[in-house]
Enzyme design. Sequence first.
Site, short mmCIF file in Angstrom:
data_model
loop_
_atom_site.label_atom_id
_atom_site.label_comp_id
_atom_site.label_asym_id
_atom_site.label_seq_id
_atom_site.Cartn_x
_atom_site.Cartn_y
_atom_site.Cartn_z
N CYS A 396 -16.68 66.09 13.39
CA CYS A 396 -16.36 64.93 14.24
C CYS A 396 -17.63 64.14 14.53
O CYS A 396 -18.35 63.74 13.62
CB CYS A 396 -15.65 65.40 15.50
SG CYS A 396 -14.96 64.06 16.51
N ILE A 397 -17.97 63.92 15.80
CA ILE A 397 -19.16 63.14 16.12
C ILE A 397 -20.43 63.86 15.67
O ILE A 397 -21.45 63.22 15.36
CB ILE A 397 -19.21 62.81 17.63
CG1 ILE A 397 -20.28 61.77 17.93
CG2 ILE A 397 -19.41 64.06 18.47
CD1 ILE A 397 -20.27 61.29 19.38
#
Length: 661
Positions: A396-397
């Site tokens: 994800c991030i």
Amino acid sequence: MAKRPTTPPAKAAHAPRKAGRPTSAKPPRPRAKAKTTAKAPPEQPAAAPPEQPRAETPADAPPPPGSAAASPGADQRQMLEALSLNLARAAMTAQAAIAEAALSQADRPAALSPDPFNVGPAMTQVMTGLASRPDKLFAAQADLFNRYMDLWASTTRRAAGEDVPAAPSKDKRFKDPAWSENPMFDVMRQSYLATADWMNGLVSSVEDIDPRTKRRAEFFTKLLTDAFSPSNFLASNPAALKALAETNGESLVRGMQNFAADLERGAGKLKISQADYGRFKVGENVATAPGQVVWRDELFELIQYDPATDKQRQIPLLIFPPWINKFYILDLQPENSMIRWLSSQGFTVFVCSWVNPDVDKAGFGFDDYLEKGIYRAVEKALEQSKSDHVNTVGYCIGGTLMGAALAHMAARKDDRVTATTFFAAQHDFAEAGDLLLFTDDHWLGEIEQQMDAAGGVLPGAAMAETFNALRANDLIWSFFVSNYLMGKDPPAFDLLFWNADQTRMPKKLHMDYLRSMYGQNRLSQGEFTIGGVKVDLSKVTIPLYFQASREDHIAPVNSVYRSARAFSNADVTLTVAGSGHIAGVVNPPSAKKYQHWTNPALPGSLAEWQAGAEEHPGSWWNHWADWLHDKSGDWVPARNPSKGPLKPIEPAPGAYVKVKS
């Protein structure tokens, strides 16, 4: 689930259920002025008068007063009394909880804006667009009228005794048979679905307005129509009414106790419980893979996990999870732990466990997470494993940061990372899904003020509320109905326990992420500067493995596909998994769930890729492991984390993951 005991006396009306509450939450207590409560029914029904001896009772004598024969409705009266008292108790519990919540919120500053998401201007543009096309609006109104006429025609025929099958619905909100079997509830269901579909379709049909403005209007129209579903109200939910009748109102008492406890847990704001939080404890029954914290500094703990094989691959694997959540999504329980599974495949596994930042980290940005995070973790993993190279994972991030770091390494000719995997990670944000709606200038100004008010960090609950809104029916209304209307305890579900264990985010880092990535899409355009370098993803040439999930609402599959193509000079392998942002990633082969698709090519569009993709049953993990083995060197003796150059600090999962927001 076992049935609850008989409702406790009225003086305990405000006590929360014993299970399903977080251990840190105080039990809600009524204030002194709300102390007056109705008396509860006795624990057991009053005993009937003893039966008279037959020898003393003439056969033609009338039954004695108060006997069951003289009062055929005694049981019904008792049930009605219990129901009335329980309804009163439920109402008083809710009223006291709301009053206490209002008092707790009275000295807090008012909301930053009555319209923080800037919905008003978006809806104004939509209405203006509709008004400019009266023909389209008239046609839409005629369509709704025809839908209602069809519904009333079929309802009339059904009322007249004609066998008219109810219209089927796959909507989980209406799975109870009464929604289709009972004509009244069937009309409610069908009229709601027709109206909601009409409203959403009408907004979607508007032309000649900014696409992002239109999407905002669509999103919040969907939120509104979801909120007004008849399933969300006691009087129009047949399953909740049945539970009310079967328990003489005890289900509603329990529901209002749950409601009061959630208000207390949220310090006056309703914080709906999604799991039985008391059933899980980090390090005891989740995040239990054996290992050691071998490095700790102000930003992260580096965990090395125990080997599960006699030999391991020479090149270790270093995982960078998102700092929006905690890393143990990859180590929930033994049967669904990716970390344990990777160890069993012969990989040396390191995980970067990010600190839960407080106000002292408000000034930390991408440069800090690059130099003090990515680079330092790589350095320490190599030192501990005595290896010259490492493979990495970015989730994800964490994957967004890892992609920027690879471009930074390419600019510096740093070749220590030999291959990287991305789980549900975005680097091109042009089609980043509904989260784009929360990144216009108006909302960014609101969230910046919110972070300033919190001392320079975004509270964990704020991001949780945003993610819940993206899937309101699944993450808000389903629990509202189950917990409050039905009076059920939340499930003992490890994934939802993790989902509620949120972290804070530093202001500088988070605002740069929202503005540079979501707002301006600078990373994919070669305009993002990190570590003093304007990075270019096309300079990355190492092998990359991208995993996307078909139903991901946070990192949509098309967005991940665009991101994979942004690394135009790398050897990219893409796999698309079934399910969503979490279940699509955390899907062990033993579960035999979902499916995945592979295609060795990476053509110009996702549609072309899908046309040539091959579907495979079950998890994608084995496909990834084959790719990873090929990039991980020869076999070497297994590495014991307790015997490496870095001395163990404490057992996994470490201390940082246990810090609550």
